[in-house]
Design an enzyme around this catalytic site. Structure first.
Site, mmCIF file in Angstrom:
data_model
loop_
_atom_site.group_PDB
_atom_site.id
_atom_site.type_symbol
_atom_site.label_atom_id
_atom_site.label_comp_id
_atom_site.label_asym_id
_atom_site.label_seq_id
_atom_site.Cartn_x
_atom_site.Cartn_y
_atom_site.Cartn_z
ATOM 1 N N PRO A 24 4.272 2.547 1.599
ATOM 2 C CA PRO A 24 3.379 1.371 2.623
ATOM 3 C C PRO A 24 2.058 2.294 3.022
ATOM 4 O O PRO A 24 1.229 3.273 3.128
ATOM 5 C CB PRO A 24 3.919 2.132 3.726
ATOM 6 C CG PRO A 24 5.035 2.027 3.346
ATOM 7 C CD PRO A 24 5.164 3.417 1.887
ATOM 8 N N GLU A 25 0.691 1.450 3.054
ATOM 9 C CA GLU A 25 -0.383 1.466 2.528
ATOM 10 C C GLU A 25 -0.970 1.268 4.260
ATOM 11 O O GLU A 25 -0.094 0.461 4.431
ATOM 12 C CB GLU A 25 -0.892 1.706 1.473
ATOM 13 C CG GLU A 25 -0.505 1.586 0.635
ATOM 14 C CD GLU A 25 -1.506 1.403 -0.878
ATOM 15 O OE1 GLU A 25 -2.256 1.184 -0.509
ATOM 16 O OE2 GLU A 25 -0.718 0.810 -1.969
#
Ligand SMILES: [Zn+2]
Length: 297
Positions: free
Chosen positions: A27-28
């Site tokens: 996840p960014e």
């Protein structure tokens, strides 16, 4: 990728082919921000009365004593910094990094398998941390300053501080390849493999370009591209390829907007040249060999 993990992930996610195609996906910024927005109204104001490890995986905390630090604390706010979720407590800060497969669930999962942590609240509700790869970590910090000192995170690309002057001055000091520069959380906080590939394609910059050699026009395009791509992804609750889900099972829809990431062999949406995948900074990197040249034309 180990065979056992492939089996595990295929059962867990049903679309393991995508995982094998793309490798490590974490996840960014848009995904972590999405999680924060879901959690905020549900957990702010809750008092922590229990910390349990359903599978005895106490390493989910960096130090075992940290679990005791948060007991009795009230959650006052939930904020994101880079790819970290920050629970502001009345006594310190609890940071959470989801890493590859970490999920924070507000409803009790059907099975406690892969649940590393359960945080119980005074109101009878709880927060479960499910993480099949067990790379996700919680860390308690006495203050926000202590968190910043440990993590040394760079500028937030959706903040007012993110200007072309800011990016230009950072780039001038760096002899790193641009892909590595953008992935380095000490320069810019929150970018990862997906959005770096997308931003470089948008700006027409080859990922192997030396950061300090970018011209003014490229810097402007890159600064704008990063901001616009992250904003658009956030509006779509991020990109779900495989393991990113928020709000107990919803998927982000930015995947359909991706221009280059995961499109190996497909025609570039600008020039129709097939997208290629190369290795840069040990990461699978998607590039249009025509639009993205190392030396600017
Ligand atoms: Zn192209």
């Amino acid at each position: 990728v180990s065979t056992s993990f492939k089996c595990l992930i295929s059962r867990y996610c049903k679309n393991s082919n995508i995982f094998l195609l793309l490798g490590t996906i974490m996840p960014e910024l848009p995904e972590v921000e999405t999680v924060c927005r879901v959690l905020r109204p549900k957990v702010v104001g809750c008092k922590i009365v229990g910390v349990d490890f359903p599978n005895n995986y106490t390493s989910v905390f960096k130090f075992s004593s940290e679990a005791e630090c948060i007991l009795g604390s009230l959650i006052q706010a939930v904020e994101r910094r880079g790819k970290h979720i920050l629970f502001h407590l009345d006594q310190g800060i609890l940071s959470c990094h989801l890493r590859m497969t970490g999920r924070l669930l507000l409803q009790e999962p059907l099975s406690l398998k892969h649940v590393s942590l359960k945080i119980s609240f005074e109101n009878g509700k709880a927060l479960w941390f499910q993480d099949i790869r067990k790379f996700g970590r919680f860390v308690w910090h006495a203050t926000l300053e202590a968190f910043e000192k440990v993590t040394q995170l760079g500028v937030e690309p959706l903040s007012k501080a993110w200007t072309k002057e800011c990016l230009e001055s950072l780039l001038k000091k760096s002899s790193a390849r641009i892909k590595g520069f953008l992935l380095d959380q000490k320069n810019i906080a929150g970018l990862g493999n997906i959005y770096v590939d997308e931003a470089l394609w948008f700006a027409g910059i080859h990922p192997l370009t030396v950061s300090s050699t970018l011209n003014h026009q490229q810097v402007v395009l890159l600064q704008t591209g990063i901001k616009d791509i992250l904003s658009e992804s956030l509006a779509r609750h991020g990109t779900t390829f495989l393991s990113f889900y928020f709000d107990d099972g919803k998927a982000g829809s930015y995947k359909e907007m991706l221009k280059v990431f995961g499109r190996t062999g497909q025609p570039c949406l600008r020039c129709e040249t097939p997208i290629i995948k190369i290795r840069v900074c040990q990461r699978g990197t998607h590039v249009c060999p025509c639009c993205q040249k190392v030396t600017p034309c």
